[in-house]
Design a protein around this motif. Structure first.
Motif, mmCIF file in Angstrom:
data_model
loop_
_atom_site.group_PDB
_atom_site.id
_atom_site.type_symbol
_atom_site.label_atom_id
_atom_site.label_comp_id
_atom_site.label_asym_id
_atom_site.label_seq_id
_atom_site.Cartn_x
_atom_site.Cartn_y
_atom_site.Cartn_z
ATOM 1 N N ARG A 45 36.464 35.924 48.584
ATOM 2 C CA ARG A 45 36.554 35.800 47.202
ATOM 3 C C ARG A 45 35.370 35.040 46.849
ATOM 4 O O ARG A 45 34.800 35.132 45.772
ATOM 5 N N HIS A 46 35.142 33.828 47.645
ATOM 6 C CA HIS A 46 33.970 32.975 47.490
ATOM 7 C C HIS A 46 32.570 33.918 47.638
ATOM 8 O O HIS A 46 31.779 33.859 46.497
ATOM 9 N N ILE A 48 32.110 37.156 46.645
ATOM 10 C CA ILE A 48 32.249 37.838 45.528
ATOM 11 C C ILE A 48 31.842 36.877 44.234
ATOM 12 O O ILE A 48 30.941 37.260 43.489
ATOM 13 N N ILE A 49 32.485 35.656 44.007
ATOM 14 C CA ILE A 49 32.025 34.741 42.939
ATOM 15 C C ILE A 49 30.792 34.144 43.025
ATOM 16 O O ILE A 49 30.078 34.181 41.768
ATOM 17 N N GLU A 50 30.227 33.998 44.331
ATOM 18 C CA GLU A 50 28.899 33.396 44.162
ATOM 19 C C GLU A 50 27.815 34.461 44.382
ATOM 20 O O GLU A 50 26.583 34.130 44.218
ATOM 21 N N SER A 51 28.067 35.636 44.283
ATOM 22 C CA SER A 51 27.114 36.693 44.243
ATOM 23 C C SER A 51 26.432 37.168 42.970
ATOM 24 O O SER A 51 27.083 36.693 41.834
ATOM 25 N N PRO A 54 29.115 40.381 41.117
ATOM 26 C CA PRO A 54 30.542 40.206 41.696
ATOM 27 C C PRO A 54 31.160 41.540 41.765
ATOM 28 O O PRO A 54 31.704 41.828 42.656
ATOM 29 N N THR A 57 29.587 43.443 44.673
ATOM 30 C CA THR A 57 30.166 42.879 45.923
ATOM 31 C C THR A 57 31.665 43.082 46.372
ATOM 32 O O THR A 57 31.875 43.310 47.532
ATOM 33 N N ALA A 58 32.470 43.282 45.075
ATOM 34 C CA ALA A 58 33.769 43.609 45.390
ATOM 35 C C ALA A 58 34.272 45.014 45.889
ATOM 36 O O ALA A 58 34.881 45.239 46.712
ATOM 37 N N LEU A 126 40.561 42.140 45.637
ATOM 38 C CA LEU A 126 39.374 41.349 45.421
ATOM 39 C C LEU A 126 38.495 42.207 44.335
ATOM 40 O O LEU A 126 38.012 41.608 43.348
ATOM 41 N N GLU A 129 40.444 42.221 40.877
ATOM 42 C CA GLU A 129 40.329 41.098 40.306
ATOM 43 C C GLU A 129 39.060 41.060 39.206
ATOM 44 O O GLU A 129 38.864 40.382 38.328
ATOM 45 N N GLN A 130 37.994 41.804 39.698
ATOM 46 C CA GLN A 130 36.908 42.273 39.170
ATOM 47 C C GLN A 130 36.929 43.025 37.896
ATOM 48 O O GLN A 130 35.994 43.506 37.051
#
Length: 251
Positions: A45-46, A48-51, A54, A57-58, A126, A129-130
């Motif tokens: 999850r980190h 994804i959030i930091e990419s 997102p 990446t997800a 994951l 969530e996006q």
């Protein structure tokens, strides 16, 4: 594709359950990989959030989760999960097909997400969530078959806390619509976008006249031959019948 192999799988696993008296022969191994994936969840999850992207990446991480398939590989080691995630994150991704997927998600009013396996369903969360979560309904199997995700796995993954989750009323691998409940078929028909994980869903729905994006890792000659890819390729592909042509992205 033909639906015969999933139907045979359904009959075979019904026979096994009947002979052994065990409703869910894979329950312990499903729990093991649910727990392994849950341990990786915060790290993924980190990432994804930091990419920078997102959603991309997800998608990559969701495809990495498709390695969890005990119908093909019963001795998967937990360390392989992290190795596969690293490979998926560094592999080439077709931005054209990703943008098609992104546009379809943004335009859809009702999204039906067909889960595949236990363990993998945490990777699916994951990606879910996006997505526009208020538009998403997740579907799991109606009862145990191989290591396919059921409502128990969806609850463990925390999906029931963030979106609607239904079962398809079936114990067949993949999604054989004729064996599914009428309530599931109503959801399927209503959805203007279906996201289908795994080989079983590809095998049973790839000829459907429906707006479906398949997310999977090609793990056998039958699937790779039908798609036109190599074993091991990871695929984001839209339904050929609905599109009128074959499109696929290999990462």
């Amino acid at each position: 594709m033909s639906q015969s192999p999933p139907k045979i799988g359904q009959q075979m696993h019904r026979l096994i359950r009947g002979l052994t008296g065990v409703e869910d022969p894979y329950h312990k191994v499903k729990q093991r990989f649910n727990n392994a994936a849950l341990k990786l969840y915060p790290k993924m999850r980190h990432l994804i959030i930091e990419s920078k992207d997102p959603l991309e990446t997800a998608v990559r991480i969701a495809i990495a989760g498709n390695i969890i398939d005990f119908g093909l590989q019963s001795q998967l080691q937990e360390t392989e999960l992290e190795e596969t995630i690293d490979l998926c994150l560094s592999g080439e991704l077709s931005s054209v097909h990703l943008e098609d997927f992104r546009a379809a998600v943004n335009e859809a009013k009702d999204i039906l997400y067909l889960a595949d396996n236990a363990g993998e369903i945490i990777f699916d969360r994951l990606l879910i969530e996006q997505l526009p979560i208020e538009k998403v309904t997740v579907a799991v199997k109606g009862s145990p078959v191989i290591n396919d995700a059921t409502m128990e796995d969806a609850v463990l993954a925390g999906l029931t806390k963030i979106t609607d989750v239904i079962d398809n009323g079936s114990d067949a691998p993949g999604t054989i619509l004729e064996t599914c409940s009428q309530s599931f078929k109503d959801y399927f028909n209503k959805a203007d976008l279906v996201i289908a994980k795994g080989q079983g869903n590809y095998e049973t729905l790839s000829d459907a006249n429906k707006n479906i994006f398949f997310i999977l890792k090609a793990k056998c000659h039958v699937i790779s031959g039908n798609i036109g890819c190599n074993i091991g390729d990871m695929i984001l592909q839209k339904t050929k019948v609905f599109k009128g042509e074959k499109e696929n992205a290999r990462f």
